[in-house]
Design an enzyme around this catalytic site. Sequence first.
Site, PDB file in Angstrom:
ATOM      1  N   ASP A 295      39.064 -84.209  -5.640  1.00 33.69           N
ATOM      2  CA  ASP A 295      38.022 -84.230  -4.599  1.00 33.69           C
ATOM      3  C   ASP A 295      38.224 -85.327  -3.552  1.00 33.69           C
ATOM      4  OD1 ASP A 295      36.839 -82.191  -6.011  1.00 33.69           O
ATOM      5  OD2 ASP A 295      35.366 -83.469  -6.998  1.00 33.69           O
TER       6      ASP A 295
ATOM      7  N   THR B 165      41.287 -87.640  -9.109  1.00 32.07           N
ATOM      8  CA  THR B 165      40.395 -86.511  -8.839  1.00 32.07           C
ATOM      9  C   THR B 165      40.870 -85.780  -7.605  1.00 32.07           C
ATOM     10  OG1 THR B 165      38.164 -85.868  -8.116  1.00 32.07           O
ATOM     11  CG2 THR B 165      38.753 -88.156  -7.755  1.00 32.07           C
TER      12      THR B 165
ATOM     13  N   ASP C 296      36.836 -88.186  -3.443  1.00 29.53           N
ATOM     14  CA  ASP C 296      35.478 -88.591  -3.053  1.00 29.53           C
ATOM     15  C   ASP C 296      35.159 -90.056  -3.372  1.00 29.53           C
ATOM     16  OD1 ASP C 296      35.512 -88.256  -5.782  1.00 29.53           O
ATOM     17  OD2 ASP C 296      33.679 -87.080  -5.897  1.00 29.53           O
TER      18      ASP C 296
ATOM     19  N   GLY D 222      37.171 -84.079 -14.578  1.00 29.64           N
ATOM     20  CA  GLY D 222      38.002 -82.939 -14.172  1.00 29.64           C
ATOM     21  C   GLY D 222      39.472 -83.327 -14.186  1.00 29.64           C
TER      22      GLY D 222
ATOM     23  N   ARG E 228      34.159 -83.777 -20.546  1.00 28.34           N
ATOM     24  CA  ARG E 228      32.974 -84.540 -20.134  1.00 28.34           C
ATOM     25  C   ARG E 228      32.253 -84.891 -21.441  1.00 28.34           C
ATOM     26  NH1 ARG E 228      33.617 -83.797 -14.440  1.00 28.34           N
ATOM     27  NH2 ARG E 228      34.449 -81.749 -14.062  1.00 28.34           N
TER      28      ARG E 228
ATOM     29  N   ARG F 239      40.519 -63.148  23.394  1.00 28.48           N
ATOM     30  CA  ARG F 239      41.774 -63.579  24.014  1.00 28.48           C
ATOM     31  C   ARG F 239      43.000 -63.111  23.212  1.00 28.48           C
ATOM     32  NH1 ARG F 239      44.423 -68.021  22.146  1.00 28.48           N
ATOM     33  NH2 ARG F 239      43.298 -69.498  20.836  1.00 28.48           N
TER      34      ARG F 239
ATOM     35  N   ASP G 132      34.929 -90.517 -10.242  1.00 23.68           N
ATOM     36  CA  ASP G 132      33.794 -91.434 -10.122  1.00 23.68           C
ATOM     37  C   ASP G 132      33.086 -91.677 -11.464  1.00 23.68           C
ATOM     38  OD1 ASP G 132      31.563 -92.565  -8.186  1.00 23.68           O
ATOM     39  OD2 ASP G 132      30.558 -91.222  -9.592  1.00 23.68           O
TER      40      ASP G 132
ATOM     41  N   ARG H 280      33.166 -80.508  -3.952  1.00 29.21           N
ATOM     42  CA  ARG H 280      31.745 -80.851  -4.160  1.00 29.21           C
ATOM     43  C   ARG H 280      31.132 -81.430  -2.892  1.00 29.21           C
ATOM     44  NH1 ARG H 280      31.350 -83.404 -10.077  1.00 29.21           N
ATOM     45  NH2 ARG H 280      32.910 -84.802  -9.251  1.00 29.21           N
TER      46      ARG H 280
HETATM   47  P1  ATP Z   1      35.670 -85.400 -11.352  1.00 27.61           P
HETATM   48  O1  ATP Z   1      35.475 -86.167 -10.081  1.00 27.61           O
HETATM   49  O2  ATP Z   1      36.978 -84.712 -11.387  1.00 27.61           O
HETATM   50  O3  ATP Z   1      34.516 -84.514 -11.731  1.00 27.61           O
HETATM   51  P2  ATP Z   1      34.629 -87.501 -12.995  1.00 27.61           P
HETATM   52  O4  ATP Z   1      35.293 -88.577 -13.751  1.00 27.61           O
HETATM   53  O5  ATP Z   1      33.767 -87.918 -11.842  1.00 27.61           O
HETATM   54  O6  ATP Z   1      35.753 -86.494 -12.545  1.00 27.61           O
HETATM   55  P3  ATP Z   1      32.274 -86.863 -14.553  1.00 27.61           P
HETATM   56  O7  ATP Z   1      31.898 -85.625 -15.316  1.00 27.61           O
HETATM   57  O8  ATP Z   1      31.344 -87.355 -13.536  1.00 27.61           O
HETATM   58  O9  ATP Z   1      33.755 -86.596 -13.988  1.00 27.61           O
HETATM   59  O10 ATP Z   1      32.472 -88.057 -15.617  1.00 27.61           O
HETATM   60  C1  ATP Z   1      33.351 -87.906 -16.717  1.00 27.61           C
HETATM   61  C2  ATP Z   1      32.776 -88.584 -17.919  1.00 27.61           C
HETATM   62  O11 ATP Z   1      32.626 -89.991 -17.650  1.00 27.61           O
HETATM   63  C3  ATP Z   1      31.374 -88.140 -18.324  1.00 27.61           C
HETATM   64  O12 ATP Z   1      31.366 -86.945 -19.072  1.00 27.61           O
HETATM   65  C4  ATP Z   1      30.922 -89.323 -19.166  1.00 27.61           C
HETATM   66  O13 ATP Z   1      31.491 -89.269 -20.448  1.00 27.61           O
HETATM   67  C5  ATP Z   1      31.533 -90.506 -18.411  1.00 27.61           C
HETATM   68  N1  ATP Z   1      30.521 -91.090 -17.499  1.00 27.61           N
HETATM   69  C6  ATP Z   1      30.069 -90.584 -16.329  1.00 27.61           C
HETATM   70  N2  ATP Z   1      29.125 -91.382 -15.778  1.00 27.61           N
HETATM   71  C7  ATP Z   1      28.960 -92.413 -16.630  1.00 27.61           C
HETATM   72  C8  ATP Z   1      28.124 -93.580 -16.642  1.00 27.61           C
HETATM   73  N3  ATP Z   1      27.266 -93.839 -15.650  1.00 27.61           N
HETATM   74  N4  ATP Z   1      28.219 -94.424 -17.697  1.00 27.61           N
HETATM   75  C9  ATP Z   1      29.097 -94.177 -18.694  1.00 27.61           C
HETATM   76  N5  ATP Z   1      29.904 -93.104 -18.733  1.00 27.61           N
HETATM   77  C10 ATP Z   1      29.847 -92.238 -17.737  1.00 27.61           C
END
Ligand code: ATP
Length: 319
Positions: free
Chosen positions: A127, A125, A129, A11, A72, A211, A103, A171
Site C-alpha cells: 500500500d 506493505t 501508506d 498482509g 493477523r 478526438r 503500519d 486502502r
Molecule cells: P498491511 O498494511 O499489509 O495490512 P499491517 O501490518 O498494517 O499490514 P494489520 O492487520 O494492521 O496489518 O496488523 C498486523 C498485525 O499487527 C495485527 O493482526 C496485530 O497482531 C498486530 N497489531 C496491529 N496493531 C497493533 C497494535 N496497536 N498493538 C499491537 N499489535 C498490533
Amino acid sequence: MKTIGVLTSGGDAPGMNAAIRGVIRTGIYNNMRMMGVKHGFNGLITGDIDDMDISSVSDIIQRGGTILRTARCDEFKTEEGQKKAINVLEVFNIDGLIILGGDGSLRGAKALSDKGIPTIGVPCTIDNDLGYTDYSIGFYTAVETVVDAISKIRDTSYSHGRSNIVEVMGRHCGDIALYSGLAGGVESILLPEVPFDIDSICKKVIQGKNRGKLHNIIVLAEGVSNAYDVAKQILDKTGIETRVTVLGHIQRGGSPVPFDRILASEMGKMAVELLMEDKSGRALGVKCNDIFDMDISEALEVEKQFDVNRYNTAKILSI
Ligand code: ATP
C-alpha cells in the site's frame, strides 16, 4: 545479543522473503543464532518458532509471499497476548526481534519495544501508506503488476473502443493507483485523496472519443467508489460501454522487482546491525535512496503526504 528472531505480519508483500534472507544471512555472518517465527504474532504467542540456517533462506530472494507465512493476530493487540509473547521469547532465549510488516505490524513492534524487548520494524506493505518512508518493500512490485495489467487492458480497450476501469488496492492510500496510472498512461486516476467527480470523468471520456481516441482507461483506487457503479454511471451519462477489471490479490503476489529485492536486502542487513548495536524501538525507512532508522513511535506519527506534483503530472499528460 546472541539470538535474533524474525517474523512477517499483516498482509504479505513481495520482497518479504528477500528481507528474511537479508536478516538471516547477516545474523549468521555475525555468529548469531537466528530463529524464524511462523504466522506473524500468532507464532510468538504459540511458540511456533524454528531455528534458521544459511540454507533455510536459499532460493527465496526471487519468490513472492513469505516463507514464514503471515497472519493477523487480534490476541496480540491485548496486554495478555503481549505478555504471552514475551514469555515465549524468554523460553526460546530470543534477545531481539525483527518485525516485517505494515503500519499495524510496526505498532506491534512498538508495543514489544515499550515492554523492554529489543525490536526493529521493517516496512513491508504494497500500500505504501507509511508516512515516514518514501517507499515500503513490495510497493514497486505491486505497481509493476498493475502496469502490466493496464497494458493488456489497453489492447482490448483499443480494439473494442470501450472504456475500462481498473480497480487497484491501497486502502486509504492512492499511491498504487497514482504510480501505476502515471506509468500506464491512463486517462483518469481516481484516488481517495482527491474528491471524486463523475462529470469530469465523463467529460474526459466524451472528449477523448470525439478526438478519435480508441481507448479510455480509468484507474480507480479501492474505497473511492464501487467500480461497477462508476461504470454504470459512465454508460448512462455517455453511452460508452465501460468494463470493470478488479485486480485484487494478484497485486500482492509475484516475484519482487529488483528495487524491492535491494531495499529488502539492505533493510534486512541493517535491522540486524541495529540490534547488534543494542538499538531498539527503531523503524527503518528510505528517503532519497538513503536507508535510515528512526524512533518507531515518531515514525508512526508521521502523516502520509499525498504527492500533488505527481498527480498533476499525470493529469497534464492525460489531456
Ligand atoms: P498491511 O498494511 O499489509 O495490512 P499491517 O501490518 O498494517 O499490514 P494489520 O492487520 O494492521 O496489518 O496488523 C498486523 C498485525 O499487527 C495485527 O493482526 C496485530 O497482531 C498486530 N497489531 C496491529 N496493531 C497493533 C497494535 N496497536 N498493538 C499491537 N499489535 C498490533
